[in-house]
Design an enzyme around this catalytic site. Structure first.
Site, short mmCIF file in Angstrom:
data_model
loop_
_atom_site.label_atom_id
_atom_site.label_comp_id
_atom_site.label_asym_id
_atom_site.label_seq_id
_atom_site.Cartn_x
_atom_site.Cartn_y
_atom_site.Cartn_z
N LYS A 75 -3.83 -4.19 -0.19
CA LYS A 75 -2.37 -4.42 -0.25
C LYS A 75 -1.98 -5.88 0.01
O LYS A 75 -0.94 -6.32 -0.44
CB LYS A 75 -1.63 -3.49 0.72
CG LYS A 75 -1.61 -2.03 0.28
CD LYS A 75 -0.79 -1.19 1.23
CE LYS A 75 -0.78 0.26 0.81
NZ LYS A 75 0.11 1.09 1.63
N ASP A 111 6.56 1.36 -0.15
CA ASP A 111 6.42 2.10 1.12
C ASP A 111 7.70 1.89 1.93
O ASP A 111 8.22 2.82 2.56
CB ASP A 111 5.24 1.55 1.95
CG ASP A 111 3.90 2.03 1.42
OD1 ASP A 111 3.87 3.08 0.75
OD2 ASP A 111 2.89 1.35 1.66
#
Ligand code: NAP
Length: 294
Positions: A75, A111
């Site tokens: 990420k 997210d």
């Protein structure tokens, strides 16, 4: 399998990470494609060699792949291979969604959006509140930036490794000057000097199969919680959630965050607007596959 026919015109989206076998994202996106009538399929691509990450992203672009999700451990590292980064993702320091542009992929962090929508759905507002994050890893970074963005008054980050909690506080302080920040030792949670707070549980303690574990059990900490959101979604009820409910505190698992991060990525890739009724169908499907896995 997607119900739609795969044709020459079918666009491809996928997930890169390592490991990716356990992911629920294909169920989310292929169901959404069927429901919204998008000519799209979604699958998972393990990228086992970290040195091959940049080549994987460039190759995906050259192959015409419409969009990608990114999971652990990439990420942060994937940000080097992108042509642009959304400001919220830049502040978080991590992306989980790549959106195709004319000359490469742009990175987003859904997210963060997923957690915001999940909390909204539960009627939890962070504005003016004390918030406690339990954990200081990747997921806690998104949660910490969300707390600052939503106008929380005070953010206390509790972690086993206090240095990491402090470094996350510093990262928040670099962008926001109004929020009061505090790093604290998770083992001393019971003596946290706050009277009441919303708790966002961001560690992997209690995750299936180690369902008997809990990051905190001290009643002195638990009874001051107003509401609890646990990012874990397997099991459906973590031991931490159970302890909180025993004290009469409302507690939810992370399934809605998982759902809404997926919906948000899908909307970014396709421009489609997923309706509440369609999201509800995906949620039912997710609940079913989660149960089957346990
Ligand atoms: P991560 O970066 O590896 O961070 C793990 C965190 O857990 C760290 O704060 C770590 O503390 C703490 N921890 C691990 N073992 C511990 C132990 N035995 N005792 C106390 N603390 C411990 O992981 P992540 O990516 O942030 O993910 C965390 C959780 O969030 C996972 O369960 C993941 O599935 C979930 N998640 C859910 C969603 C969703 O959509 N619902 C999205 C993202 C993540 P130290 O710093 O001390 O090691």
């Amino acid at each position: 399998m997607p119900e739609q026919e795969i044709k020459g015109s079918t666009r491809l989206c996928g997930l890169i990470g390592d490991p990716v076998r356990h992911t629920f994202s294909p169920q989310i996106h292929n169901t959404l494609a069927d429901l919204t009538g998008q000519d799209l399929v979604y699958t998972a691509f393990p990228v086992e060699n970290p040195e091959g990450l940049d080549a994987a992203v460039r190759g995906a672009f050259e192959l015409g792949i419409l969009g990608m999700n990114v999971t652990v451990p990439y990420k942060q590292d994937v940000m080097k291979s992108l042509v642009g980064i959304d400001p919220a993702a830049e502040r978080i320091g991590a992306v989980n969604t790549l959106v195709r542009t004319d000359n490469g992929y742009k990175g987003y962090n859904t997210d963060y959006v997923g957690l915001r929508r999940a909390l909204e759905d539960k009627g939890i507002s962070l504005k003016g509140k004390n918030v406690v994050l339990v954990g200081a890893g990747g997921a806690a970074r998104s949660a910490a930036i969300l707390c600052a963005e939503e106008g929380a008054a005070c953010l206390a980050i509790l972690n086993r490794t206090v240095e990491k909690a402090q470094s996350l506080c510093d990262a928040v302080a670099a962008h926001y000057d109004k929020i009061k920040l505090l790093s604290f030792d998770l083992q001393k949670a019971g003596s946290l000097p706050l009277d009441s707070y919303i708790v966002i549980q961001c560690t992997n303690v209690g995750l299936y199969p180690k369902v008997q574990e809990t990051p905190v059990s001290d009643p002195a900490f638990i009874r001051k919680a107003e509401a609890v959101y646990d990012l874990i979604y397997t099991p459906e009820e973590t031991r931490f959630m159970k302890l909180c409910k025993e004290h009469g505190i409302p507690a939810w698992n992370g399934m809605d965050m998982l759902l809404w991060q997926g919906v948000s990525s899908f909307e970014l890739w396709t421009g489609a607007q997923v309706t509440a009724a369609q999201a509800e169908i995906v949620k039912k499907k997710l609940r079913k596959v989660l149960k089957e896995r346990q």
